[in-house]
Write a protein that holds these residues in place. Structure first.
Motif, PDB file in Angstrom:
ATOM      1  N   ILE A  98      -9.778  -4.244   0.713  1.00 34.89           N
ATOM      2  CA  ILE A  98      -8.431  -4.730   0.532  1.00 34.89           C
ATOM      3  C   ILE A  98      -7.146  -4.022  -0.070  1.00 34.89           C
ATOM      4  CG2 ILE A  98      -6.971  -6.764  -0.914  1.00 34.89           C
ATOM      5  CD1 ILE A  98      -9.755  -8.462  -0.563  1.00 34.89           C
ATOM      6  N   HIS A  99      -6.339  -3.752   0.597  1.00 30.69           N
ATOM      7  CA  HIS A  99      -5.088  -2.886   0.096  1.00 30.69           C
ATOM      8  C   HIS A  99      -3.879  -4.147  -0.171  1.00 30.69           C
ATOM      9  CE1 HIS A  99      -7.068   0.999   0.846  1.00 30.69           C
ATOM     10  NE2 HIS A  99      -7.485   0.109   2.034  1.00 30.69           N
ATOM     11  N   GLY A 100      -2.758  -3.246  -0.335  1.00 26.25           N
ATOM     12  CA  GLY A 100      -1.618  -3.961  -0.685  1.00 26.25           C
ATOM     13  C   GLY A 100      -0.665  -3.143   0.340  1.00 26.25           C
ATOM     14  N   VAL A 133       4.048   1.343  -1.438  1.00 30.45           N
ATOM     15  CA  VAL A 133       2.869   1.509  -2.524  1.00 30.45           C
ATOM     16  C   VAL A 133       1.776   0.489  -1.866  1.00 30.45           C
ATOM     17  CG1 VAL A 133       4.125   2.407  -4.120  1.00 30.45           C
ATOM     18  CG2 VAL A 133       4.003  -0.053  -4.044  1.00 30.45           C
ATOM     19  N   CYS A 134       0.557   0.641  -2.477  1.00 34.39           N
ATOM     20  CA  CYS A 134      -0.438  -0.233  -2.355  1.00 34.39           C
ATOM     21  C   CYS A 134      -0.748  -0.846  -3.543  1.00 34.39           C
ATOM     22  CB  CYS A 134      -1.836   0.457  -2.207  1.00 34.39           C
ATOM     23  SG  CYS A 134      -3.381  -0.620  -2.253  1.00 34.39           S
ATOM     24  N   ASN A 135      -0.621  -2.085  -3.783  1.00 34.41           N
ATOM     25  CA  ASN A 135      -0.662  -2.844  -5.133  1.00 34.41           C
ATOM     26  C   ASN A 135      -1.831  -3.639  -5.438  1.00 34.41           C
ATOM     27  OD1 ASN A 135       0.436  -4.569  -3.077  1.00 34.41           O
ATOM     28  ND2 ASN A 135       2.501  -4.283  -3.895  1.00 34.41           N
ATOM     29  N   GLU A 136      -3.052  -3.288  -4.764  1.00 36.09           N
ATOM     30  CA  GLU A 136      -4.388  -3.897  -4.783  1.00 36.09           C
ATOM     31  C   GLU A 136      -5.104  -2.663  -5.436  1.00 36.09           C
ATOM     32  OE1 GLU A 136      -4.913  -7.181  -4.908  1.00 36.09           O
ATOM     33  OE2 GLU A 136      -3.089  -7.713  -4.205  1.00 36.09           O
ATOM     34  N   TYR A 137      -5.711  -2.936  -6.192  1.00 31.84           N
ATOM     35  CA  TYR A 137      -6.881  -1.678  -6.589  1.00 31.84           C
ATOM     36  C   TYR A 137      -7.851  -1.665  -5.304  1.00 31.84           C
ATOM     37  CZ  TYR A 137     -10.025   1.372  -8.668  1.00 31.84           C
ATOM     38  OH  TYR A 137     -10.730   2.265  -9.072  1.00 31.84           O
ATOM     39  N   CYS A 138      -7.882  -0.381  -4.948  1.00 27.92           N
ATOM     40  CA  CYS A 138      -8.752  -0.424  -3.772  1.00 27.92           C
ATOM     41  C   CYS A 138      -9.531   1.120  -3.926  1.00 27.92           C
ATOM     42  CB  CYS A 138      -7.872   0.138  -2.379  1.00 27.92           C
ATOM     43  SG  CYS A 138      -6.760   1.397  -2.586  1.00 27.92           S
ATOM     44  N   GLY A 139      -9.683   1.872  -5.216  1.00 28.92           N
ATOM     45  CA  GLY A 139     -10.885   2.548  -5.258  1.00 28.92           C
ATOM     46  C   GLY A 139     -10.029   3.883  -6.106  1.00 28.92           C
ATOM     47  N   ALA A 141      -8.549   6.467  -5.495  1.00 31.29           N
ATOM     48  CA  ALA A 141      -7.091   7.234  -5.454  1.00 31.29           C
ATOM     49  C   ALA A 141      -6.035   5.830  -5.253  1.00 31.29           C
ATOM     50  CB  ALA A 141      -7.217   8.069  -4.332  1.00 31.29           C
ATOM     51  N   HIS A 142      -6.261   4.881  -5.682  1.00 30.99           N
ATOM     52  CA  HIS A 142      -5.334   3.897  -5.427  1.00 30.99           C
ATOM     53  C   HIS A 142      -3.916   4.025  -5.839  1.00 30.99           C
ATOM     54  CE1 HIS A 142      -3.384  -0.186  -6.036  1.00 30.99           C
ATOM     55  NE2 HIS A 142      -3.195   0.168  -7.538  1.00 30.99           N
ATOM     56  N   HIS A 143      -3.916   4.565  -6.964  1.00 33.77           N
ATOM     57  CA  HIS A 143      -2.689   4.985  -7.625  1.00 33.77           C
ATOM     58  C   HIS A 143      -1.802   5.866  -6.659  1.00 33.77           C
ATOM     59  CE1 HIS A 143      -5.390   8.272  -8.982  1.00 33.77           C
ATOM     60  NE2 HIS A 143      -4.188   8.952  -8.984  1.00 33.77           N
ATOM     61  N   ALA A 144      -2.422   6.775  -5.993  1.00 34.80           N
ATOM     62  CA  ALA A 144      -1.927   7.862  -5.119  1.00 34.80           C
ATOM     63  C   ALA A 144      -1.657   7.175  -3.567  1.00 34.80           C
ATOM     64  CB  ALA A 144      -2.438   8.962  -5.000  1.00 34.80           C
ATOM     65  N   MET A 145      -1.933   5.914  -3.330  1.00 33.76           N
ATOM     66  CA  MET A 145      -1.871   5.586  -1.933  1.00 33.76           C
ATOM     67  C   MET A 145      -0.272   5.128  -1.962  1.00 33.76           C
ATOM     68  SD  MET A 145      -4.013   2.509  -0.006  1.00 33.76           S
ATOM     69  CE  MET A 145      -3.433   2.053   1.563  1.00 33.76           C
ATOM     70  N   GLU A 146       0.489   5.826  -1.134  1.00 36.40           N
ATOM     71  CA  GLU A 146       1.737   5.699  -0.888  1.00 36.40           C
ATOM     72  C   GLU A 146       2.188   5.972   0.415  1.00 36.40           C
ATOM     73  OE1 GLU A 146       3.555   8.485  -3.821  1.00 36.40           O
ATOM     74  OE2 GLU A 146       3.456   6.797  -5.336  1.00 36.40           O
TER      75      GLU A 146
HETATM   76 CU1  CUA Z   1      -4.927   0.819  -1.252  1.00 32.14          CU
HETATM   77 CU2  CUA Z   1      -4.819   0.380  -3.630  1.00 32.14          CU
END
Ligand code: CUA
Length: 152
Positions: A98-100, A133-139, A141-146
């Motif tokens: 799951i991502h955002g 941005v991805c606003n669902e925790y996905c692993g 590098a979630h914070h770097a998913m842009e």
């Molecule tokens: Cu994809 Cu957080």
């Protein structure tokens, strides 16, 4: 005797809340439609007619469809380039977790669930850039998913 009234009132409040959550605006306006899209198989996205080659296609005079894949830890395509003063419908899916998919500075934001297709319709205004941005925790590098949305 007020029970029915309270019940009706709370139903109205709940509906109003849902309406607020599912409807938003970017610049001129972004509307988010929580629609039931055809499910997709996350394992065979490469064979999918649109998600196999994610990108933007013109479907009307000022209407576009953008097929986007959100996966650990990037959005494809990146950047997503769309024309100004047009209606763009994003279809977003995930092959892994799951991502955002959120357009920074707007309330265009949706959860992206493997096997499902999230749909958001955006009205673009003047040329400018938006972060995605991805606003669902996905692993890790979630914070770097842009990603980037570029209106040209
Ligand atoms: Cu994809 Cu957080």
């Amino acid at each position: 005797k007020y029970e029915k009234l309270w019940l009706a009132l709370s139903l109205v409040l709940i509906l109003a809340f849902i309406a607020t959550v599912t409807y938003g605006a970017v610049g001129a306006g972004v509307s988010m439609v929580a629609d039931d899209e055809e499910p997709v198989n996350p394992d065979t996205l490469g064979d999918h007619p649109q998600f196999g080659e994610p990108g933007v296609e013109q479907v009307g005079e000022n209407e576009y469809e953008a097929y986007v894949i959100a996966e650990q830890f990037e959005f494809t395509p990146d950047p997503i380039v769309v024309p100004e003063h047009s209606t763009v419908t994003f279809y977003v899916t995930s092959p892994d977790v799951i991502h955002g998919f959120g357009v920074v500075g707007t309330n265009a934001n949706t959860m992206v669930i493997p096997g499902e297709v999230a749909k958001i319709t955006v009205e673009t205004d003047e040329p400018r850039e938006f972060g995605i941005v991805c606003n669902e925790y996905c692993g890790a590098a979630h914070h770097a998913m842009e990603g980037k949305l570029v209106v040209v």
